[in-house]
Scaffold this motif. Structure first.
Motif, short mmCIF file in Angstrom:
data_model
loop_
_atom_site.label_atom_id
_atom_site.label_comp_id
_atom_site.label_asym_id
_atom_site.label_seq_id
_atom_site.Cartn_x
_atom_site.Cartn_y
_atom_site.Cartn_z
N ILE A 129 0.84 -1.21 0.00
CA ILE A 129 0.00 0.00 0.00
C ILE A 129 0.87 1.25 0.00
N ALA A 130 1.99 1.20 0.72
CA ALA A 130 2.89 2.35 0.79
C ALA A 130 3.48 2.70 -0.57
N ARG A 131 3.52 1.74 -1.46
CA ARG A 131 4.01 1.99 -2.82
C ARG A 131 2.83 2.08 -3.80
N ASP A 132 1.75 2.72 -3.33
CA ASP A 132 0.55 2.98 -4.14
C ASP A 132 -0.25 1.73 -4.46
N GLY A 133 -0.09 0.70 -3.65
CA GLY A 133 -0.87 -0.51 -3.85
C GLY A 133 -2.35 -0.29 -3.57
N TYR A 134 -3.21 -0.86 -4.38
CA TYR A 134 -4.67 -0.78 -4.32
C TYR A 134 -5.19 0.62 -4.63
N PHE A 135 -4.33 1.55 -5.02
CA PHE A 135 -4.78 2.87 -5.46
C PHE A 135 -5.52 2.76 -6.78
N ALA A 136 -5.04 1.86 -7.67
CA ALA A 136 -5.70 1.66 -8.95
C ALA A 136 -7.09 1.08 -8.75
N LEU A 137 -7.22 0.15 -7.82
CA LEU A 137 -8.53 -0.42 -7.53
C LEU A 137 -9.48 0.65 -7.00
N HIS A 138 -8.99 1.52 -6.14
CA HIS A 138 -9.81 2.60 -5.61
C HIS A 138 -10.28 3.51 -6.75
N ARG A 139 -9.37 3.81 -7.67
CA ARG A 139 -9.73 4.68 -8.79
C ARG A 139 -10.82 4.05 -9.65
N VAL A 140 -10.68 2.75 -9.90
CA VAL A 140 -11.65 2.03 -10.72
C VAL A 140 -13.02 2.02 -10.07
N LEU A 141 -13.06 1.66 -8.79
CA LEU A 141 -14.35 1.51 -8.10
C LEU A 141 -15.03 2.85 -7.84
N LYS A 142 -14.27 3.89 -7.66
CA LYS A 142 -14.83 5.19 -7.30
C LYS A 142 -15.05 6.13 -8.49
N MET A 259 -14.45 -1.50 -0.65
CA MET A 259 -14.27 -0.04 -0.56
C MET A 259 -15.61 0.71 -0.60
N GLY A 260 -16.65 0.08 -0.11
CA GLY A 260 -17.95 0.72 -0.06
C GLY A 260 -18.59 0.95 -1.41
N SER A 261 -18.14 0.19 -2.42
CA SER A 261 -18.61 0.40 -3.79
C SER A 261 -19.84 -0.44 -4.13
N GLY A 262 -20.14 -1.42 -3.29
CA GLY A 262 -21.22 -2.34 -3.59
C GLY A 262 -20.79 -3.51 -4.45
N PHE A 263 -19.51 -3.53 -4.83
CA PHE A 263 -18.99 -4.61 -5.66
C PHE A 263 -18.40 -5.71 -4.77
N ASP A 264 -18.75 -6.97 -5.07
CA ASP A 264 -18.26 -8.12 -4.32
C ASP A 264 -17.32 -8.94 -5.19
#
Length: 541
Positions: A129-142, A259-264
């Motif tokens: 996460i410290a190296r921007d891990g899961y940032f792409a997933l956050h961008r996609v879902l949000k 991430m609260g997106s409703g996606f499972d």
């Protein structure tokens, strides 16, 4: 804050060289010398290609060591960690360890897939996460709709890194357009080709990048469940992937309402039993379903009728590992690397007689010469290069006249040099093409599932012919027979295993025909490799 950090490569290659023992002993010495408050010892993935020994890096001093014995560990602890003096006898000169270092842009790799490998503890999700891990997933879902994600992957030009080079975005789009009550995402981590180990080191060094990509893919195509099919012998990969999945669930990156997106999205691991055929996507699906790993007749294809008869996306480890950086940056950024028809980078496995064996990641379009001499350090003992196999066991055998061919997904069509799974097997003048061809066909014969006659019988007959030639009992007409076998297996085999046999067999026969002819009517192998046996005369009783 601890001022000194020691990273130790514990990839599977390093473990065989004693990495676990060295790490444990170093930790004991840190405690013994009361350095616990000033020194941290962490495990990481592969740090690059190197000559020998386990790589140990000391930061912030930016010093790399090659460790072969526990006494080497003690020297580093005593001299460097305790007294602050570099152990010159163990230091690896920077030009011999190709790492991502800004001041060395000329000789450094371009790491996209391997961006975290060798830099983070793969079992610590916080470091990812410290190296921007899961940032792409956050961008996609949000911020993005599913079709926008697919459009980005299409626009990037990313093609499958397993060997076939099928456009990734197109594959995702085919599955997304199918209406179904259930869809699946499958990661093909059944890396069974001799000489290929890039996927293993990616999973060992950065498992979360694969997980993040699979969740992104699931969102894009409408899938809610994924499987990672890993070769059972990859113990380090299995351990790290399972730990990463567990942590991803705990942090909310897998499971319900991500991430609260409703996606499972749920993800599980399935282990293969060591069959090369299960690298073929439909055989892999059969294995996941609990059946014998044998290929299905196509069509229908997995994007529409895959796992359990449902639409399924199947990509390999390296392909998935490209997804988060593409989303986090943009398609144009990705296309700035590589060639117009083959954007991005490729992870290559350097094996054989090269000085520095391991994996390197470089832009598409790199030449065979660069991989062998610039990154691989040339051949051991300064010997002459005689033959190179590119692309893995199902790839092409070429001579030194092909060293300056730029490797991409068009190089096979244009120059007869395959990029395949990214293996570069360099062989010196001491290698005999007849012996190499025999070993290659023995592998295919052993791994053939036997379901279809052309592959089952073609590989067996090829081995019989090549065995005779390796004993000095070959005939000129054997070459034409082998060529016919190659063509028949390509045209009539059921799956990609049998269909690909023609590539290595024809390339080695065509490019090294004189070596095969030299095994006809002579007393010994010109390369001194094959064991010629004179046929015994039959004695009448």
């Amino acid at each position: 804050m601890k001022p000194m950090l020691v990273l130790v490569s514990v990839d599977s290659n390093s473990v065989l060289l004693g990495a676990r023992q060295f790490v444990n002993y170093l930790r004991e010495l840190v405690e013994k010398y009361n350095l616990k408050d000033t020194v941290d010892v962490l495990e990481t993935g592969s740090m690059g290609v190197y000559t020998q020994g386990v790589v140990m890096a000391v930061f912030p001093d930016d010093v790399y060591y090659s460790v072969n014995t526990v006494s080497d560990v003690e020297k580093i602890a005593m001299e460097h960690l305790l007294k602050g003096r570099v152990v010159l006898s163990l230091e690896i000169p920077r030009e011999k360890l190709k790492l991502v270092v800004e001041k060395e842009k000329v000789s450094a790799e371009t790491r996209i897939v391997l961006r975290n490998v060798g830099l983070i503890d793969p079992k610590n999700i916080d470091e990812y996460i410290a190296r921007d891990g899961y940032f792409a997933l956050h961008r996609v879902l949000k911020e993005m709709k599913p079709n926008q994600v697919i459009d980005w992957v299409k626009e990037s030009g990313l093609r499958g890194r397993g060997g076939a080079g099928f456009p990734t975005g197109l594959k995702w789009d085919l599955t997304a357009k199918v209406q179904a009550d259930q869809k699946y995402v499958v990661c093909n981590a059944d890396e069974g080709e001799p000489g290929t180990f890039k996927d293993r080191l990616i999973m060992e060094g950065d498992p979360h990048s694969v997980i993040e990509a699979m969740v992104i893919c699931g969102y894009a195509v409408g899938a809610t469940k994924g499987y990672i099919y890993i070769r059972g012998e990859y113990y380090g990969s299995v351990e790290n992937i399972q730990k990463a999945i567990k942590d991803a669930y705990e942090y909310g990156f897998l499971g319900k309402d991500i991430m609260g997106s409703g996606f499972d999205f749920d993800l599980v691991v399935r282990l293969g039993a060591g069959a090369y055929i299960c690298g073929e996507e439909t055989a892999l699906l059969e294995s996941i379903e609990g059946k014998s790993g044998r290929p299905r007749l196509k069509p229908p294809y997995p994007p529409t009728n895959g796992l359990f008869g449902k639409p399924t996306v199947i990509n390999n480890v390296e392909t998935f590992a490209n997804i988060p950086p593409i989303i986090q940056n943009d398609p144009g950024w990705f296309k700035s690397f590589g060639t117009p028809s083959s954007p991005g980078t490729k992870v290559f496995s350097l094996v054989g007689n090269v000085v520095r064996r391991g994996i390197v990641e470089v832009p598409m379009g790199v030449t065979v010469r660069d991989l062998i001499y610039r990154f691989g350090g040339g051949l051991v003992g300064g010997k002459q290069l005689y033959m190179v196999q590119t692309g893995g066991t199902a790839g092409t055998f070429v001579g030194v006249d092909k060293l300056d061919v730029a490797l991409d997904y068009d190089s096979f069509k244009n120059h007869g040099v395959s990029i395949g799974s990214g293996v570069i097997l360099a062989m010196s003048e001491d290698t005999c093409p007849v012996d190499v061809a025999l070993n290659t066909m023995m592998f295919f014969e052993h791994e053939s599932c036997g379901k279809c006659t052309p592959c089952r019988e073609g590989t067996r007959l090829s081995v019989q012919i090549l065995e005779r030639m390796s004993k000095g009992q070959g005939k000129e007409e054997d070459l034409e027979t082998l060529r016919k076998i190659a063509i028949i297996t390509q045209e009539a085999s059921l799956c990609g295993l049998g269909q690909s046999i023609n590539v290595p067999l024809l390339s080695i026969l065509n490019n090294f025909e004189h070596d095969f002819l030299s095994h006809v009517g002579v007393e010994k192998c010109p390369h001194g490799v094959c064991n010629f046996v004179k046929p015994q005369k039959k004695v009448r009783i």
